[in-house]
Write a protein that holds these residues in place. Sequence first.
Motif, PDB file in Angstrom:
ATOM      1  N   LEU A  71       0.863  -1.176   0.000  1.00 43.82           N
ATOM      2  CA  LEU A  71       0.000   0.000   0.000  1.00 43.82           C
ATOM      3  C   LEU A  71       0.900   1.226   0.000  1.00 43.82           C
ATOM      4  O   LEU A  71       1.696   1.413   0.925  1.00 43.82           O
ATOM      5  N   THR A  91      -7.436   1.868  -5.551  1.00 44.97           N
ATOM      6  CA  THR A  91      -7.009   3.074  -4.838  1.00 44.97           C
ATOM      7  C   THR A  91      -8.111   3.590  -3.925  1.00 44.97           C
ATOM      8  O   THR A  91      -9.298   3.362  -4.157  1.00 44.97           O
ATOM      9  N   GLU A 136       1.099   5.232   0.064  1.00 46.04           N
ATOM     10  CA  GLU A 136       0.360   6.456   0.363  1.00 46.04           C
ATOM     11  C   GLU A 136       1.115   7.674  -0.154  1.00 46.04           C
ATOM     12  O   GLU A 136       2.337   7.672  -0.255  1.00 46.04           O
ATOM     13  N   CYS A 164      -3.946   6.461  -1.733  1.00 48.97           N
ATOM     14  CA  CYS A 164      -3.343   5.169  -1.399  1.00 48.97           C
ATOM     15  C   CYS A 164      -3.615   4.204  -2.538  1.00 48.97           C
ATOM     16  O   CYS A 164      -4.776   4.014  -2.927  1.00 48.97           O
ATOM     17  N   GLY A 203      -0.379   0.638   5.024  1.00 49.89           N
ATOM     18  CA  GLY A 203       0.653   1.428   4.381  1.00 49.89           C
ATOM     19  C   GLY A 203       1.673   1.886   5.403  1.00 49.89           C
ATOM     20  O   GLY A 203       1.546   1.631   6.600  1.00 49.89           O
ATOM     21  N   TRP A 210      -8.837   4.737   6.118  1.00 53.56           N
ATOM     22  CA  TRP A 210      -7.765   5.569   6.642  1.00 53.56           C
ATOM     23  C   TRP A 210      -7.863   5.610   8.164  1.00 53.56           C
ATOM     24  O   TRP A 210      -8.959   5.761   8.724  1.00 53.56           O
ATOM     25  N   CYS A 239      -3.063   4.102   5.562  1.00 51.47           N
ATOM     26  CA  CYS A 239      -4.028   3.447   4.690  1.00 51.47           C
ATOM     27  C   CYS A 239      -4.157   1.984   5.108  1.00 51.47           C
ATOM     28  O   CYS A 239      -3.163   1.350   5.501  1.00 51.47           O
TER      29      CYS A 239
END
Length: 122
Positions: A4, A77, A6, A22, A113, A36, A95
């Motif tokens: 992931l 995304t 970001e 992301c 992420g 998020w 993310c």
Amino acid sequence: QVQLMESGGGLVQAGGSLRLSCAASGSIFSIGAMGWYRQAPGTQRDMVATTTSGGSTNYADSVKGRFTISRDNAKNTVLLQMNNLKPEDRAVYYCYADVVTLGSGRTSRGYWGQGTQVAVSS
């Protein structure tokens, strides 16, 4: 297997806007929930906004009316549009995606992420 990535964090004045992005990549069969989360220094990681693959959304009370989450299933995304930012929004934003990977037998697991910093000056 799954990454992931970001982008979009930074420093903004109170009342300003930022958009976080992301993108998920790797051995992806399907993605369920995406979202998020944020973590300020000395605090736990808290949900900011989430969205299902069908487009349902959920927001923390503190960001309702200011933040908007959206996703592009074809591109894997998820975006977070943050308007009217306040100093208390300062945090590292992470993310999250619930991913079924290729060859996993339809078993999903969560991926995070690396985080992107959001700072808001008063």
